[in-house]
Design a protein around this motif. Structure first.
Motif, PDB file in Angstrom:
ATOM      1  N   LYS A   1     -30.975 -16.347 -13.764  1.00  0.00           N
ATOM      2  CA  LYS A   1     -29.546 -16.598 -13.577  1.00  0.00           C
ATOM      3  C   LYS A   1     -29.071 -17.717 -14.490  1.00  0.00           C
ATOM      4  CE  LYS A   1     -29.652 -15.148  -8.764  1.00  0.00           C
ATOM      5  NZ  LYS A   1     -29.169 -15.435  -7.404  1.00  0.00           N
ATOM      6  N   GLY A   2     -27.791 -17.677 -14.808  1.00  0.00           N
ATOM      7  CA  GLY A   2     -27.202 -18.736 -15.604  1.00  0.00           C
ATOM      8  C   GLY A   2     -26.062 -18.215 -16.444  1.00  0.00           C
ATOM      9  N   ARG A   3     -25.390 -19.143 -17.094  1.00  0.00           N
ATOM     10  CA  ARG A   3     -24.233 -18.805 -17.917  1.00  0.00           C
ATOM     11  C   ARG A   3     -24.401 -19.464 -19.283  1.00  0.00           C
ATOM     12  NH1 ARG A   3     -17.868 -19.560 -16.493  1.00  0.00           N
ATOM     13  NH2 ARG A   3     -17.251 -17.662 -17.578  1.00  0.00           N
ATOM     14  N   LEU A   4     -24.367 -18.643 -20.309  1.00  0.00           N
ATOM     15  CA  LEU A   4     -24.493 -19.151 -21.677  1.00  0.00           C
ATOM     16  C   LEU A   4     -23.249 -19.953 -22.034  1.00  0.00           C
ATOM     17  CD1 LEU A   4     -27.074 -18.429 -23.370  1.00  0.00           C
ATOM     18  CD2 LEU A   4     -26.664 -16.934 -21.442  1.00  0.00           C
TER      19      LEU A   4
ATOM     20  N   VAL B   1     -23.570 -10.449 -21.866  1.00  0.00           N
ATOM     21  CA  VAL B   1     -24.021 -11.832 -21.738  1.00  0.00           C
ATOM     22  C   VAL B   1     -23.042 -12.591 -20.851  1.00  0.00           C
ATOM     23  CG1 VAL B   1     -24.569 -13.953 -22.991  1.00  0.00           C
ATOM     24  CG2 VAL B   1     -25.045 -11.726 -24.043  1.00  0.00           C
ATOM     25  N   ASN B   2     -23.540 -13.144 -19.760  1.00  0.00           N
ATOM     26  CA  ASN B   2     -22.746 -13.972 -18.867  1.00  0.00           C
ATOM     27  C   ASN B   2     -22.468 -15.272 -19.613  1.00  0.00           C
ATOM     28  OD1 ASN B   2     -21.646 -15.442 -16.765  1.00  0.00           O
ATOM     29  ND2 ASN B   2     -23.356 -15.124 -15.357  1.00  0.00           N
ATOM     30  N   SER B   3     -21.223 -15.445 -20.081  1.00  0.00           N
ATOM     31  CA  SER B   3     -20.955 -16.602 -20.929  1.00  0.00           C
ATOM     32  C   SER B   3     -19.545 -17.139 -20.741  1.00  0.00           C
ATOM     33  CB  SER B   3     -21.195 -16.251 -22.405  1.00  0.00           C
ATOM     34  OG  SER B   3     -20.434 -15.146 -22.800  1.00  0.00           O
ATOM     35  N   THR B   4     -19.401 -18.377 -21.148  1.00  0.00           N
ATOM     36  CA  THR B   4     -18.097 -19.038 -21.099  1.00  0.00           C
ATOM     37  C   THR B   4     -17.193 -18.432 -22.170  1.00  0.00           C
ATOM     38  OG1 THR B   4     -18.743 -20.743 -22.689  1.00  0.00           O
ATOM     39  CG2 THR B   4     -19.169 -21.214 -20.348  1.00  0.00           C
ATOM     40  N   PRO B   5     -15.881 -18.607 -22.033  1.00  0.00           N
ATOM     41  CA  PRO B   5     -14.958 -18.068 -23.050  1.00  0.00           C
ATOM     42  C   PRO B   5     -15.208 -18.628 -24.441  1.00  0.00           C
ATOM     43  CG  PRO B   5     -13.746 -18.648 -21.060  1.00  0.00           C
ATOM     44  CD  PRO B   5     -15.163 -19.170 -20.883  1.00  0.00           C
ATOM     45  N   GLU B   6     -15.718 -19.852 -24.527  1.00  0.00           N
ATOM     46  CA  GLU B   6     -15.933 -20.489 -25.831  1.00  0.00           C
ATOM     47  C   GLU B   6     -17.246 -20.066 -26.499  1.00  0.00           C
ATOM     48  OE1 GLU B   6     -13.446 -22.436 -23.081  1.00  0.00           O
ATOM     49  OE2 GLU B   6     -15.621 -22.381 -22.892  1.00  0.00           O
TER      50      GLU B   6
ATOM     51  N   SER C   1     -24.549  -3.169 -29.304  1.00  0.00           N
ATOM     52  CA  SER C   1     -23.370  -3.972 -29.006  1.00  0.00           C
ATOM     53  C   SER C   1     -23.838  -5.193 -28.238  1.00  0.00           C
ATOM     54  CB  SER C   1     -22.372  -3.195 -28.138  1.00  0.00           C
ATOM     55  OG  SER C   1     -21.914  -2.045 -28.801  1.00  0.00           O
ATOM     56  N   ALA C   2     -23.184  -6.317 -28.460  1.00  0.00           N
ATOM     57  CA  ALA C   2     -23.492  -7.559 -27.745  1.00  0.00           C
ATOM     58  C   ALA C   2     -22.163  -8.202 -27.371  1.00  0.00           C
ATOM     59  CB  ALA C   2     -24.320  -8.497 -28.624  1.00  0.00           C
ATOM     60  N   VAL C   3     -21.836  -8.167 -26.079  1.00  0.00           N
ATOM     61  CA  VAL C   3     -20.515  -8.622 -25.649  1.00  0.00           C
ATOM     62  C   VAL C   3     -20.624  -9.660 -24.538  1.00  0.00           C
ATOM     63  CG1 VAL C   3     -19.403  -6.453 -26.311  1.00  0.00           C
ATOM     64  CG2 VAL C   3     -20.272  -6.731 -23.996  1.00  0.00           C
ATOM     65  N   SER C   4     -19.556 -10.420 -24.387  1.00  0.00           N
ATOM     66  CA  SER C   4     -19.468 -11.423 -23.348  1.00  0.00           C
ATOM     67  C   SER C   4     -18.975 -10.788 -22.053  1.00  0.00           C
ATOM     68  CB  SER C   4     -18.478 -12.510 -23.779  1.00  0.00           C
ATOM     69  OG  SER C   4     -18.377 -13.506 -22.788  1.00  0.00           O
ATOM     70  N   ALA C   5     -19.401 -11.356 -20.941  1.00  0.00           N
ATOM     71  CA  ALA C   5     -18.905 -10.956 -19.633  1.00  0.00           C
ATOM     72  C   ALA C   5     -18.560 -12.233 -18.872  1.00  0.00           C
ATOM     73  CB  ALA C   5     -19.968 -10.163 -18.875  1.00  0.00           C
ATOM     74  N   ALA C   6     -17.460 -12.196 -18.126  1.00  0.00           N
ATOM     75  CA  ALA C   6     -17.049 -13.367 -17.350  1.00  0.00           C
ATOM     76  C   ALA C   6     -18.047 -13.662 -16.237  1.00  0.00           C
ATOM     77  CB  ALA C   6     -15.658 -13.140 -16.771  1.00  0.00           C
ATOM     78  N   SER C   7     -18.707 -12.619 -15.742  1.00  0.00           N
ATOM     79  CA  SER C   7     -19.783 -12.773 -14.772  1.00  0.00           C
ATOM     80  C   SER C   7     -20.589 -11.483 -14.771  1.00  0.00           C
ATOM     81  CB  SER C   7     -19.253 -13.084 -13.370  1.00  0.00           C
ATOM     82  OG  SER C   7     -18.593 -11.969 -12.825  1.00  0.00           O
TER      83      SER C   7
ATOM     84  N   VAL D   1     -28.038 -11.988 -18.247  1.00  0.00           N
ATOM     85  CA  VAL D   1     -27.928 -10.879 -19.195  1.00  0.00           C
ATOM     86  C   VAL D   1     -28.132  -9.556 -18.454  1.00  0.00           C
ATOM     87  CG1 VAL D   1     -28.890  -9.853 -21.329  1.00  0.00           C
ATOM     88  CG2 VAL D   1     -28.856 -12.341 -21.051  1.00  0.00           C
ATOM     89  N   GLU D   2     -27.450  -8.536 -18.917  1.00  0.00           N
ATOM     90  CA  GLU D   2     -27.704  -7.153 -18.483  1.00  0.00           C
ATOM     91  C   GLU D   2     -27.662  -6.289 -19.731  1.00  0.00           C
ATOM     92  OE1 GLU D   2     -25.957  -3.597 -15.609  1.00  0.00           O
ATOM     93  OE2 GLU D   2     -25.150  -5.628 -15.403  1.00  0.00           O
ATOM     94  N   ILE D   3     -28.640  -5.364 -19.837  1.00  0.00           N
ATOM     95  CA  ILE D   3     -28.719  -4.493 -21.024  1.00  0.00           C
ATOM     96  C   ILE D   3     -28.987  -3.071 -20.575  1.00  0.00           C
ATOM     97  CG2 ILE D   3     -29.858  -4.029 -23.230  1.00  0.00           C
ATOM     98  CD1 ILE D   3     -30.618  -6.986 -23.352  1.00  0.00           C
ATOM     99  N   GLU D   4     -28.249  -2.135 -21.148  1.00  0.00           N
ATOM    100  CA  GLU D   4     -28.499  -0.706 -20.952  1.00  0.00           C
ATOM    101  C   GLU D   4     -29.003  -0.143 -22.271  1.00  0.00           C
ATOM    102  OE1 GLU D   4     -24.424   1.669 -21.615  1.00  0.00           O
ATOM    103  OE2 GLU D   4     -24.337   0.256 -19.937  1.00  0.00           O
ATOM    104  N   GLY D   5     -29.671   1.017 -22.212  1.00  0.00           N
ATOM    105  CA  GLY D   5     -30.235   1.573 -23.429  1.00  0.00           C
ATOM    106  C   GLY D   5     -30.253   3.080 -23.460  1.00  0.00           C
ATOM    107  N   ILE D   6     -30.284   3.587 -24.667  1.00  0.00           N
ATOM    108  CA  ILE D   6     -30.427   5.025 -24.917  1.00  0.00           C
ATOM    109  C   ILE D   6     -31.637   5.200 -25.828  1.00  0.00           C
ATOM    110  CG2 ILE D   6     -29.362   7.129 -25.864  1.00  0.00           C
ATOM    111  CD1 ILE D   6     -26.620   5.736 -25.400  1.00  0.00           C
ATOM    112  N   PHE D   7     -32.531   6.133 -25.457  1.00  0.00           N
ATOM    113  CA  PHE D   7     -33.744   6.380 -26.195  1.00  0.00           C
ATOM    114  C   PHE D   7     -33.880   7.873 -26.467  1.00  0.00           C
ATOM    115  CE2 PHE D   7     -34.264   2.464 -24.011  1.00  0.00           C
ATOM    116  CZ  PHE D   7     -34.974   1.644 -24.869  1.00  0.00           C
ATOM    117  N   GLU D   8     -34.413   8.227 -27.634  1.00  0.00           N
ATOM    118  CA  GLU D   8     -34.702   9.625 -27.964  1.00  0.00           C
ATOM    119  C   GLU D   8     -36.144   9.909 -27.575  1.00  0.00           C
ATOM    120  OE1 GLU D   8     -34.765  12.701 -31.776  1.00  0.00           O
ATOM    121  OE2 GLU D   8     -34.435  10.565 -32.125  1.00  0.00           O
TER     122      GLU D   8
END
Length: 153
Positions: free
Chosen positions: A50-53, A98-103, A131-137, A144-151
């Motif tokens: 747990k934590g916030r970047l 990525v659980n991160s602050t707006p900055e 893709s690597a995006v910020s999330a407010a929570s 962190v949470e990551i989803e994936g697609i594999f062949e």
């Protein structure tokens, strides 16, 4: 032992049992030759990470959390192919939250923890779109949470 299992052993990584879903969804769906794996939250043998970047976590700690997500993705992938990693063709795409602050703007550096691990574990077959995006929570306050697609074949 498959090449993937050999690489994991060389990396000192033992895959955990595939995590069970936390709600009303399935951990993966196979459509044709693609395995779509639901988001895996940052957790290891010690529990949820747990934590916030940009607040309580460093980029390095975030990258370790992303690596933990990648390990869970491979555990789900192993379950999807019935334990037969020789069926895995390649990683197609990872989407990292990525659980991160707006900055905070280093989401790509955090998700590199997962990307680098995929290449270490799968070799060139681990190179993927991303893709690597910020999330407010994120659920449970994880970092962190990551989803994936594999062949697969």
């Amino acid at each position: 032992m498959s090449t993937i299992e050999t690489r994991l052993a060389e990396l000192g990584v033992t895959l955990p049992d595939a995590p069970a879903p936390a709600a009303n969804y399935v951990p993966f769906v196979i459509v044709g030759n693609l395995v779509h794996i639901s988001g895996q939250i940052s957790a290891n043998a010690g529990g949820q990470i747990k934590g916030r970047l940009g607040d309580s976590m460093s980029v390095e700690q975030g990258a370790e959390a992303a690596k933990a997500c990648a390990i869970s993705l491979l555990a789900q992938l192993k379950k999807a192919v019935g334990g037969d990693f020789s069926r895995v063709v390649r990683a197609v795409k990872l989407v990292g939250f990525v659980n991160s602050t707006p900055e905070f703007t280093d989401q790509p550096k955090v998700i590199n923890g997962a990307s680098d691990f995929m290449v270490a574990a799968l070799g060139d077959a681990g190179r993927h779109a991303r893709s690597a995006v910020s999330a407010a929570s994120l659920p449970f306050g994880v970092a962190v949470e990551i989803e994936g697609i594999f062949e697969i074949k």
